[in-house]
Design an enzyme around this catalytic site. Sequence first.
Site, PDB file in Angstrom:
ATOM      1  N   CYS A 132     -55.617  98.472  27.131  1.00 39.53           N
ATOM      2  CA  CYS A 132     -56.030  97.342  26.319  1.00 39.53           C
ATOM      3  C   CYS A 132     -54.974  96.248  26.414  1.00 39.53           C
ATOM      4  O   CYS A 132     -53.782  96.526  26.368  1.00 39.53           O
ATOM      5  CB  CYS A 132     -56.245  97.666  24.839  1.00 39.53           C
ATOM      6  SG  CYS A 132     -57.521  98.871  24.529  1.00 39.53           S
ATOM      7  N   ARG A 139     -55.263  95.867  32.263  1.00 42.45           N
ATOM      8  CA  ARG A 139     -54.979  96.912  31.270  1.00 42.45           C
ATOM      9  C   ARG A 139     -56.248  97.497  30.657  1.00 42.45           C
ATOM     10  O   ARG A 139     -56.182  98.453  29.891  1.00 42.45           O
ATOM     11  CB  ARG A 139     -54.114  96.330  30.140  1.00 42.45           C
ATOM     12  CG  ARG A 139     -52.774  95.838  30.603  1.00 42.45           C
ATOM     13  CD  ARG A 139     -52.025  95.216  29.454  1.00 42.45           C
ATOM     14  NE  ARG A 139     -51.515  96.222  28.552  1.00 42.45           N
ATOM     15  CZ  ARG A 139     -50.273  96.659  28.556  1.00 42.45           C
ATOM     16  NH1 ARG A 139     -49.402  96.180  29.409  1.00 42.45           N
ATOM     17  NH2 ARG A 139     -49.878  97.576  27.701  1.00 42.45           N
ATOM     18  N   TRP A 190     -60.028  98.874  26.851  1.00 40.61           N
ATOM     19  CA  TRP A 190     -60.286 100.126  27.589  1.00 40.61           C
ATOM     20  C   TRP A 190     -60.650 101.134  26.510  1.00 40.61           C
ATOM     21  O   TRP A 190     -59.811 101.533  25.707  1.00 40.61           O
ATOM     22  CB  TRP A 190     -59.026 100.549  28.352  1.00 40.61           C
ATOM     23  CG  TRP A 190     -59.242 101.744  29.231  1.00 40.61           C
ATOM     24  CD1 TRP A 190     -59.649 101.739  30.526  1.00 40.61           C
ATOM     25  CD2 TRP A 190     -59.043 103.127  28.882  1.00 40.61           C
ATOM     26  NE1 TRP A 190     -59.725 103.029  31.003  1.00 40.61           N
ATOM     27  CE2 TRP A 190     -59.364 103.900  30.018  1.00 40.61           C
ATOM     28  CE3 TRP A 190     -58.640 103.789  27.723  1.00 40.61           C
ATOM     29  CZ2 TRP A 190     -59.281 105.294  30.037  1.00 40.61           C
ATOM     30  CZ3 TRP A 190     -58.566 105.176  27.730  1.00 40.61           C
ATOM     31  CH2 TRP A 190     -58.878 105.908  28.881  1.00 40.61           C
ATOM     32  N   HIS A 234     -56.596 128.852  53.121  1.00 39.89           N
ATOM     33  CA  HIS A 234     -56.804 129.719  51.950  1.00 39.89           C
ATOM     34  C   HIS A 234     -57.965 129.215  51.088  1.00 39.89           C
ATOM     35  O   HIS A 234     -58.060 129.573  49.918  1.00 39.89           O
ATOM     36  CB  HIS A 234     -55.511 129.797  51.128  1.00 39.89           C
ATOM     37  CG  HIS A 234     -54.376 130.397  51.901  1.00 39.89           C
ATOM     38  ND1 HIS A 234     -54.312 131.726  52.228  1.00 39.89           N
ATOM     39  CD2 HIS A 234     -53.289 129.825  52.463  1.00 39.89           C
ATOM     40  CE1 HIS A 234     -53.220 131.961  52.932  1.00 39.89           C
ATOM     41  NE2 HIS A 234     -52.584 130.810  53.095  1.00 39.89           N
ATOM     42  N   ASN A 294     -54.134  97.869  20.193  1.00 39.04           N
ATOM     43  CA  ASN A 294     -53.940  98.696  21.382  1.00 39.04           C
ATOM     44  C   ASN A 294     -53.280  99.981  20.903  1.00 39.04           C
ATOM     45  O   ASN A 294     -52.302  99.924  20.171  1.00 39.04           O
ATOM     46  CB  ASN A 294     -53.023  97.934  22.366  1.00 39.04           C
ATOM     47  CG  ASN A 294     -52.630  98.765  23.566  1.00 39.04           C
ATOM     48  OD1 ASN A 294     -53.275  99.759  23.886  1.00 39.04           O
ATOM     49  ND2 ASN A 294     -51.575  98.349  24.243  1.00 39.04           N
ATOM     50  N   GLY A 295     -53.828 101.137  21.292  1.00 37.43           N
ATOM     51  CA  GLY A 295     -53.241 102.405  20.850  1.00 37.43           C
ATOM     52  C   GLY A 295     -54.305 103.289  20.216  1.00 37.43           C
ATOM     53  O   GLY A 295     -55.501 102.996  20.301  1.00 37.43           O
ATOM     54  N   GLU A 311     -50.962 111.735  47.270  1.00 37.29           N
ATOM     55  CA  GLU A 311     -51.030 110.315  46.920  1.00 37.29           C
ATOM     56  C   GLU A 311     -52.146 109.613  47.697  1.00 37.29           C
ATOM     57  O   GLU A 311     -52.868 108.789  47.145  1.00 37.29           O
ATOM     58  CB  GLU A 311     -49.654 109.670  47.167  1.00 37.29           C
ATOM     59  CG  GLU A 311     -49.555 108.179  46.935  1.00 37.29           C
ATOM     60  CD  GLU A 311     -49.918 107.725  45.531  1.00 37.29           C
ATOM     61  OE1 GLU A 311     -50.117 108.555  44.636  1.00 37.29           O
ATOM     62  OE2 GLU A 311     -50.053 106.496  45.340  1.00 37.29           O
ATOM     63  N   GLU A 314     -59.525 106.991  43.504  1.00 39.63           N
ATOM     64  CA  GLU A 314     -59.526 106.090  42.352  1.00 39.63           C
ATOM     65  C   GLU A 314     -60.149 104.731  42.653  1.00 39.63           C
ATOM     66  O   GLU A 314     -60.705 104.109  41.769  1.00 39.63           O
ATOM     67  CB  GLU A 314     -58.138 105.945  41.735  1.00 39.63           C
ATOM     68  CG  GLU A 314     -57.140 105.203  42.567  1.00 39.63           C
ATOM     69  CD  GLU A 314     -55.760 105.171  41.927  1.00 39.63           C
ATOM     70  OE1 GLU A 314     -55.663 105.140  40.701  1.00 39.63           O
ATOM     71  OE2 GLU A 314     -54.775 105.161  42.673  1.00 39.63           O
ATOM     72  N   LYS A 360     -55.311 107.731  45.974  1.00 38.14           N
ATOM     73  CA  LYS A 360     -55.643 106.320  46.235  1.00 38.14           C
ATOM     74  C   LYS A 360     -57.114 106.198  46.609  1.00 38.14           C
ATOM     75  O   LYS A 360     -57.808 105.309  46.140  1.00 38.14           O
ATOM     76  CB  LYS A 360     -54.796 105.736  47.374  1.00 38.14           C
ATOM     77  CG  LYS A 360     -53.361 105.439  47.087  1.00 38.14           C
ATOM     78  CD  LYS A 360     -53.097 104.275  46.158  1.00 38.14           C
ATOM     79  CE  LYS A 360     -53.092 104.689  44.718  1.00 38.14           C
ATOM     80  NZ  LYS A 360     -51.896 105.213  44.130  1.00 38.14           N
ATOM     81  N   LYS A 366     -54.521 100.096  33.866  1.00 38.03           N
ATOM     82  CA  LYS A 366     -53.093 100.230  34.127  1.00 38.03           C
ATOM     83  C   LYS A 366     -52.416 100.556  32.803  1.00 38.03           C
ATOM     84  O   LYS A 366     -52.879 100.130  31.759  1.00 38.03           O
ATOM     85  CB  LYS A 366     -52.588  98.875  34.642  1.00 38.03           C
ATOM     86  CG  LYS A 366     -51.264  98.944  35.333  1.00 38.03           C
ATOM     87  CD  LYS A 366     -51.457  98.924  36.817  1.00 38.03           C
ATOM     88  CE  LYS A 366     -50.153  99.061  37.536  1.00 38.03           C
ATOM     89  NZ  LYS A 366     -50.327  99.832  38.770  1.00 38.03           N
TER      90      LYS A 366
HETATM   91  C1  F6R Z   1     -52.565 105.700  40.274  1.00 39.83           C
HETATM   92  C2  F6R Z   1     -51.869 105.216  39.103  1.00 39.83           C
HETATM   93  C3  F6R Z   1     -51.640 106.169  37.990  1.00 39.83           C
HETATM   94  C4  F6R Z   1     -50.239 105.975  37.411  1.00 39.83           C
HETATM   95  C5  F6R Z   1     -50.054 106.849  36.157  1.00 39.83           C
HETATM   96  C6  F6R Z   1     -48.650 106.756  35.611  1.00 39.83           C
HETATM   97  O1  F6R Z   1     -52.676 104.707  41.245  1.00 39.83           O
HETATM   98  O2  F6R Z   1     -51.506 104.093  39.007  1.00 39.83           O
HETATM   99  O3  F6R Z   1     -51.845 107.490  38.384  1.00 39.83           O
HETATM  100  O4  F6R Z   1     -49.304 106.309  38.383  1.00 39.83           O
HETATM  101  O5  F6R Z   1     -50.959 106.440  35.187  1.00 39.83           O
HETATM  102  O6  F6R Z   1     -48.340 105.457  35.244  1.00 39.83           O
HETATM  103  P1  F6R Z   1     -46.849 104.999  35.031  1.00 39.83           P
HETATM  104  O7  F6R Z   1     -46.159 105.098  36.344  1.00 39.83           O
HETATM  105  O8  F6R Z   1     -46.956 103.591  34.540  1.00 39.83           O
HETATM  106  O9  F6R Z   1     -46.237 105.925  34.031  1.00 39.83           O
END
Ligand code: F6R
Length: 614
Positions: free
Chosen positions: A2, A27, A73, A510, A99-100, A487, A494, A491, A609
């Site tokens: 948010c 966000r 969000w 396995h 937010n929260g 990773e 997501e 990517k 994010k």
């Molecule tokens: C994936 C991604 C998330 C963050 C995770 C941790 O692309 O961005 O998996 O890595 O939410 O976020 P931070 O690093 O901000 O603690």
Amino acid sequence: MCGIVGYIGQREAYNILIKGLKRLEYRGYDSAGIAMGGDNPRIYKCKGKVSDLEALVENLDFSGNIGIGHTRWATHGEPNDVNAHPHRSMNGHFIIIHNGIIENYTKLKSGLENKGYVFESQTDTEVLANLFEYFYIKEGSDPKKCVDAIRNALRIVEGAYGLLILCKDVPKQLIAAKKGSPIVVGIGDQEYFIASDASPIVEYTNSVIYLKDDDIAILSDSGLSLINLKNIPQTPNIHKLDLSLDQIEKNGFDHYMLKEIYEQPRSIRDTYRGRLNFESKFLRLGGLFNVFNDLVNADRIIIVACGTSWHAGLVGEYLFEEFTRIPTEVEYASEFRYRNPVIKKGDVVIAISQSGETADTLAAIQLAKRAGAIVLGICNVVGSSIPRETVAGVYTHAGPEIGVASTKAFTAQVTVLTMMAMAVGLANKNLTQKEFEDLVEELYLIPDKIEKILEKADYIKEIAEKVKDANNALYLGRGYLFPVALEGALKLKEISYIHAEGYPAAEMKHGPIALIDEKMPVVVLATKDPSYDKIVSNIQEVKARKGQIIAIVTEGDTVIRNLADFVIEVPACDFALSPLLTVIPLQLLSYYIAVMRGCNVDQPRNLAKSVTVE
Ligand code: F6R
């Protein structure tokens, strides 16, 4: 999660709010809303993006010099017009955005319902608005006691909040409160800009105050006053923002994610600049100065993180064990905090986070601190909660990461972990001076090598075109490249919504090998490293089952070229540094596949994010 933004001053608030919400949209982006304060408070809100909100208010009255805005969000209640913020209290005294998560909201809500309050939405935020009102009316609806009502209400609230509050009876005032979720107040000339991070503020001022937990900021035309929940005046600490506008713009790129992928040569240089010197082979991490001996003498290192940062942590485990021989574990912060882990006094816990606000990582830090461990941070956002909660640490200096899928933060985190492991390894004599100096040289050259990989973007795009319609994908790697496989898979899933799994290459037989058929793209990280022959065998196994092989290989490799359907070359480097190179083609591959599938790369569905909820 948010985004919240607020303004009080002489300008028209609306433009500042809308522009700010667009900057904060990463966000959360399932609904948006604004409230204009002053003598005629109005709320406009809807499900959808900030652009939907703009369309909604186009012909309406959005004038005024005080206002608050929110991009959501969803946590409590599905994304719809009613659950969108701002929320008004039942009798209209308060309008708030939040937010929260309010953890005891069910109890508070039923208490309020018993007192006659009726709720329109399913949100915990509306509970807060009504709680403020309940205390306000109880105190005689005296505008002078409005802040007391908020303060007293917040004292019985459990959970996290970043809040902006308008009170109808005090029309020229805006109140901000923080616990757990970030709030930054920008100080202008007789005006204030408030937001959940500095990105909406930097355009107007670079003087900011980061609110601390339990702070309440009261902003009006007579200035700013800061108190805490116990009504004790607080001294505002004014910081200078180290952020420029072009760092948060797309600068000609189609998406933030692509811009951030291309920024990596620069962001890695910024991460080691002033810390690593190529000529003198000098390495110094100033942020660790006071704790360096504790790190060198640690009995054990525990790395806690989530998501991509956890993948960087996994690379860190390999680095620390190889360079320092200190036993190292990597934990999902969310699991660590709930499973009563064994933490001893000589343990060093390293929390990794791009945003510095991830709720689970913060909770893991608090747990480790209580258990007596030394807790360090590796973080990108300066002034965020994690650096403030940790005793020392290292900033990654990658610059603002706005694309929801993390890219440059990962490589910056791995760069920091590499430098930490090198410094400790040299100090505890597990690395010789020669080995250390070779690593300094190797690390120094990584950005140039990334430039070379980025030149292959068009070829990677061609591969993306060939595999974009897959429903599943497998990513395989060994040793340092296993975390990169994880990773790469993250990517892809997501941003393109293709199901993808990362596996240690040897584990394939396995179980996952059963998935392989001619429709399955298998991305194999197969650089020239100690397990090269083994990975060649794994490629043979995939080929025998007709999987489509995309191999990431070292420049000049001819063996795998004859086996794989597609080969992406990366320059040779020390195996320990290979995650920094091999992740780049995987980022580009996911990016192009997502674009070709018509996905919203910077705002993938259901994500946001900065995961500030648990
Ligand atoms: C994936 C991604 C998330 C963050 C995770 C941790 O692309 O961005 O998996 O890595 O939410 O976020 P931070 O690093 O901000 O603690």
